[in-house]
Design a protein around this motif. Structure first.
Motif, short mmCIF file in Angstrom:
data_model
loop_
_atom_site.label_atom_id
_atom_site.label_comp_id
_atom_site.label_asym_id
_atom_site.label_seq_id
_atom_site.Cartn_x
_atom_site.Cartn_y
_atom_site.Cartn_z
N GLN A 388 0.85 -1.18 0.00
CA GLN A 388 0.00 0.00 0.00
C GLN A 388 0.89 1.24 0.00
N GLU A 389 0.35 2.31 -0.53
CA GLU A 389 1.11 3.57 -0.69
C GLU A 389 1.78 4.01 0.62
N TYR A 390 1.02 3.93 1.74
CA TYR A 390 1.56 4.47 3.00
C TYR A 390 2.70 3.62 3.56
N LYS A 391 2.89 2.41 3.02
CA LYS A 391 4.00 1.58 3.52
C LYS A 391 5.27 1.77 2.71
N LYS A 392 5.12 2.25 1.48
CA LYS A 392 6.26 2.25 0.55
C LYS A 392 7.46 3.04 1.06
N ARG A 393 7.17 4.14 1.79
CA ARG A 393 8.26 5.01 2.27
C ARG A 393 9.22 4.27 3.20
N TYR A 394 8.73 3.16 3.77
CA TYR A 394 9.56 2.44 4.76
C TYR A 394 10.07 1.10 4.23
N ALA A 395 9.90 0.90 2.94
CA ALA A 395 10.42 -0.33 2.32
C ALA A 395 11.85 -0.06 1.86
N HIS A 396 12.78 -0.13 2.81
CA HIS A 396 14.18 0.19 2.51
C HIS A 396 14.88 -1.01 1.85
N GLU A 397 16.07 -0.73 1.38
CA GLU A 397 16.88 -1.82 0.80
C GLU A 397 17.25 -2.82 1.89
N HIS A 398 16.86 -4.05 1.75
CA HIS A 398 17.19 -5.08 2.74
C HIS A 398 16.75 -6.42 2.17
N GLU A 399 17.43 -7.46 2.60
CA GLU A 399 16.96 -8.79 2.15
C GLU A 399 15.61 -9.08 2.78
N SER A 400 14.88 -10.00 2.19
CA SER A 400 13.53 -10.26 2.73
C SER A 400 13.65 -10.94 4.09
N CYS A 401 12.65 -10.70 4.90
CA CYS A 401 12.69 -11.15 6.28
C CYS A 401 11.25 -11.51 6.67
N PRO A 402 11.02 -12.77 7.08
CA PRO A 402 9.64 -13.25 7.10
C PRO A 402 8.73 -12.69 8.19
N ASP A 403 9.32 -12.32 9.34
CA ASP A 403 8.43 -11.92 10.43
C ASP A 403 9.16 -11.07 11.46
N PHE A 404 8.43 -10.71 12.48
CA PHE A 404 8.96 -9.78 13.47
C PHE A 404 10.16 -10.37 14.25
N PRO A 405 10.07 -11.61 14.75
CA PRO A 405 11.23 -12.14 15.49
C PRO A 405 12.50 -12.14 14.64
N ALA A 406 12.37 -12.50 13.38
CA ALA A 406 13.56 -12.51 12.50
C ALA A 406 14.07 -11.09 12.31
N ALA A 407 13.16 -10.13 12.19
CA ALA A 407 13.58 -8.73 11.99
C ALA A 407 14.31 -8.21 13.23
N VAL A 408 13.88 -8.62 14.40
CA VAL A 408 14.55 -8.18 15.64
C VAL A 408 16.00 -8.67 15.61
N LYS A 409 16.18 -9.92 15.24
CA LYS A 409 17.54 -10.50 15.20
C LYS A 409 18.42 -9.75 14.22
N GLN A 410 17.84 -9.44 13.04
CA GLN A 410 18.67 -8.84 11.99
C GLN A 410 18.94 -7.35 12.21
#
Ligand SMILES: NC(=O)C1=CN([C@@H]2O[C@H](COP(=O)(O)OP(=O)(O)OC[C@H]3O[C@@H](n4cnc5c(N)ncnc54)[C@H](OP(=O)(O)O)[C@@H]3O)[C@@H](O)[C@H]2O)C=CC1
Ligand SMILES: CC(=O)C(=O)O
Ligand SMILES: [Mg+2]
Length: 592
Positions: A388-410
């Motif tokens: 959605q448009e309002y999310k695009k601003r925060y889609a930075h360059e990064h490898e894909s990451c499936p969920d919140f716990p994985a994002a915390v680690k990375q």
């Protein structure tokens, strides 16, 4: 001058009563629209009468119950209609409190408070204002959530305006059925995203009713200036559609043109009936409509979306207070959001705006400090095509990451912000992980009601060895930790919207802009005392909310004047005292 001051203190009619309202040629006040009426234009006939006897007892605005003095009983034909004793308002308040405290169940307290509001408005507000910390959880989250879920069952008397698809083409007339003609604030919902409880259809009415009670209690707006509205376009909640006590339209939600045209008619009617300076607060719309409606009406009406903008300001205020405690800067933090909807996106954007100003960097650059996870994983550039448009601003360059716990680690965030309505999202493992690389993690579990909070206060403290700076959307009881008692703060937009509304009104603002929310956030952070900080609190106590709201109102109004959006001329020299002087007092008035 003295009488003007007297009015402003609330001893006489409130200054906001004197708002010019609708005027016709020559500046003649035409508050009720009769003079401007033509043969074609329909008006509602109405009469103002002096209430006495039973009618006076039944009018919540004027009723004092046992608080009527004996002289008043004589003058107003009340003798014999009441038991012989006279109670001061203070004694009545004590009686109400004792009664309320005897109920074992929160919903019973909610119902008792709503009944008091229907019976004796001033006493209701006195109880609420004098005991705000104790009463807030009953008129507001979490209990209001349960009340909305059971609204059909606990429904006693209508409150606010119900505008359904059946009223299409007649909304102006519906507004004119409302007994007050001098409306300054409308809180409107379509019931599709009530707290974290989902689609509750017309039963979402509990939210505008509750929020407007807070406008009065917390922000000092007179009750008669406030109008709660629910727009009923149906519901997709199967349980409600099958519930024989459901009080709304039993049909699937209208969408597309059918939905938009009803909202459009409502927004036009509101402006036509109450003028340019009526504030419309959008509340608990689902995000596919919330962002659209805000964008559509923010250039033509005085509107804001509380879930997107009010929440943003309360969180920024808390973060400013938090970094004051840790001796760091907002721009030093790495933010990870669980949830990228209305609340999440609004918060992210105001943090970025703040960083951009604080560090003098481009907004684009500032956004890079902020990472967001939605139900499909981390927002990152490979997902740009489907976001959605309002999310695009925060889609930075990064490898894909499936969920919140994985994002915390990375990403190793120092700040966790939860807006998912998913209990347990901030798990033991996640809190421990964050505490392993940050001395003072900032943990904001914003989802409401309590049952949806991403973690409890106890969990946040326990799994970070008491180091977390924690606040939640709904209140938690104090937590004992290492021999100390910690009273968790409440990160709730209730800190912001009452002051924001008051600020708009005292300035006669005609539009709301994001900069006004930035000012509101800073004013809130300013109200956090040294003692609060020393106790690890990032929000001031709600006990001081009227003072807090006055400061927010003054800051918002000052910004409105600076931006050229204010119409109340000349500008009051001392906006803070002016805001305070406009506040409603619930003390009884003496009758002839
Ligand atoms: N404390 C306060 O003052 C306020 C609190 N809130 C609370 O915040 C909550 C959310 O409100 P709002 O933002 O309006 O709701 P939205 O529906 O707009 O957003 C919810 C977000 O959570 C995401 N989500 C759902 N499940 C997961 C998951 N398993 N992992 C990661 N993300 C997930 C959704 O993802 P997707 O986009 O993919 O669907 C969506 O982005 C509610 O509980 C509400 O009560 C709201 C306003 C103020
Ligand atoms: C607090 C609020 O506005 C919400 O939870 O939706
Ligand atoms: Mg809300």
């Amino acid at each position: 001058m003295e009488s003007q001051l007297k009015d402003m203190r609330g001893d006489g009619p409130n200054v906001l009563d004197k708002d010019p309202g609708a005027t016709i040629a020559g500046g003649v006040h035409d508050t009720y629209g009769e003079d401007a009426a033509t043969v074609e234009r329909i008006v509602t006939p109405w009469a103002r009468t002096v209430a006495s006897g039973v009618e006076l007892l039944r009018d919540p605005r004027y009723n004092k119950g046992l608080g009527f003095t004996l002289a008043e009983r004589d003058h107003h034909y009340l003798r014999g209609l009441l038991p012989p004793v006279h109670f001061s308002q203070e004694l009545q308040e004590e009686r109400i409190l004792e009664d309320l405290r005897s109920y074992p169940d929160q919903l019973q307290k909610y119902v008792a408070l709503m009944e008091l509001q229907e019976r004796n408005e001033r006493l209701f507000y006195k109880v609420l204002i004098d005991h705000v910390e104790e009463m807030l959880p009953f008129v507001y989250t979490p209990t209001v959530g349960e009340a909305c879920q059971k609204y059909g069952l606990i429904y006693r008397r209508p409150r606010g305006l119900y505008i359904s698809l059946n009223e299409k083409g007649k909304i102006l007339d519906v507004l004119r059925n409302w007994p007050e003609h001098n409306v300054h604030v409308i809180v409107v919902t379509d019931g599709e995203r009530i707290l974290g409880l989902g689609d509750l259809g017309i039963q979402g009415m509990g939210i505008p009713v509750g929020k407007l009670a807070l406008y009065t209690a917390l922000g000092g707006l007179r009750p008669s200036l406030c109008l709660p509205v629910v727009i009923d376009v149906g519901t997709n909640n199967k349980d409600l559609l099958n519930d024989r006590f459901y009080i709304g339209l039993k049909r699937e939600r209208a969408t597309g043109e059918e939905y938009d045209s009803l909202i459009d008619e409502f927004m036009s009617a509101v402006k036509q009936e109450y003028g340019e300076r009526v504030l419309v607060q959008f509340e608990d719309f689902a995000n596919q409509n919330a962002f659209r409606l805000l964008a559509k009406y923010s250039t033509t009406h005085l509107v804001f979306n509380d879930d997107i903008q009010g929440t943003a300001a309360v969180v920024l205020g808390g973060l400013i207070a938090a970094v004051n405690i840790t001796g760091t800067k907002i721009s030093d933090q790495t933010y990870l959001f669980a949830g990228a909807g209305e609340a999440g996106s609004g918060i992210a954007e105001i943090i970025a705006m703040h960083i951009s100003k604080e560090s003098n960097v481009e907004l684009e650059e500032a956004r890079k400090k902020i990472w967001m996870v939605d139900s499909k994983g981390l927002l990152e550039s490979s997902r740009l095509g489907s976001l959605q448009e309002y999310k695009k601003r925060y889609a930075h360059e990064h490898e894909s990451c499936p969920d919140f716990p994985a994002a915390v680690k990375q990403l190793k965030p120092t700040v966790l912000i939860g807006t998912t309505s998913k209990k347990g999202m901030f798990s033991k493992e996640i809190l421990e992980e964050v505490a392993s690389f940050t001395e003072r993690p900032i943990v904001l579990a914003l989802s409401n009601p309590t049952s949806k909070s991403e973690c409890t206060a106890e969990e946040a403290l326990k799994y970070t060895q008491g180091r977390a700076l924690f606040a939640s959307g709904s209140p938690f009881s104090p937590v004992e930790m290492n021999g100390k008692t910690f009273t968790p703060g409440q990160a709730n937009n209730a800190y912001i919207f009452p002051g924001m509304g008051l600020g708009c009104i005292i300035a006669g603002a005609i539009r709301v802009q994001d900069e006004m929310f930035l000012e509101a956030a800073r004013a809130l952070a300013h109200q956090v005392s040294k003692e609060d900080s020393e106790r690890g609190l990032i929000y001031p106590s709600f006990t001081h909310i009227r003072k807090i709201s006055a400061h927010i109102a003054a800051a918002v109004a000052a910004k409105a004047y600076e931006l050229g959006l204010a119409t109340r001329i000349p500008r009051p020299t001392d906006l803070l005292s002016y805001a305070q002087s406009c506040m409603y007092s619930p003390s009884y008035r003496k009758y002839r």
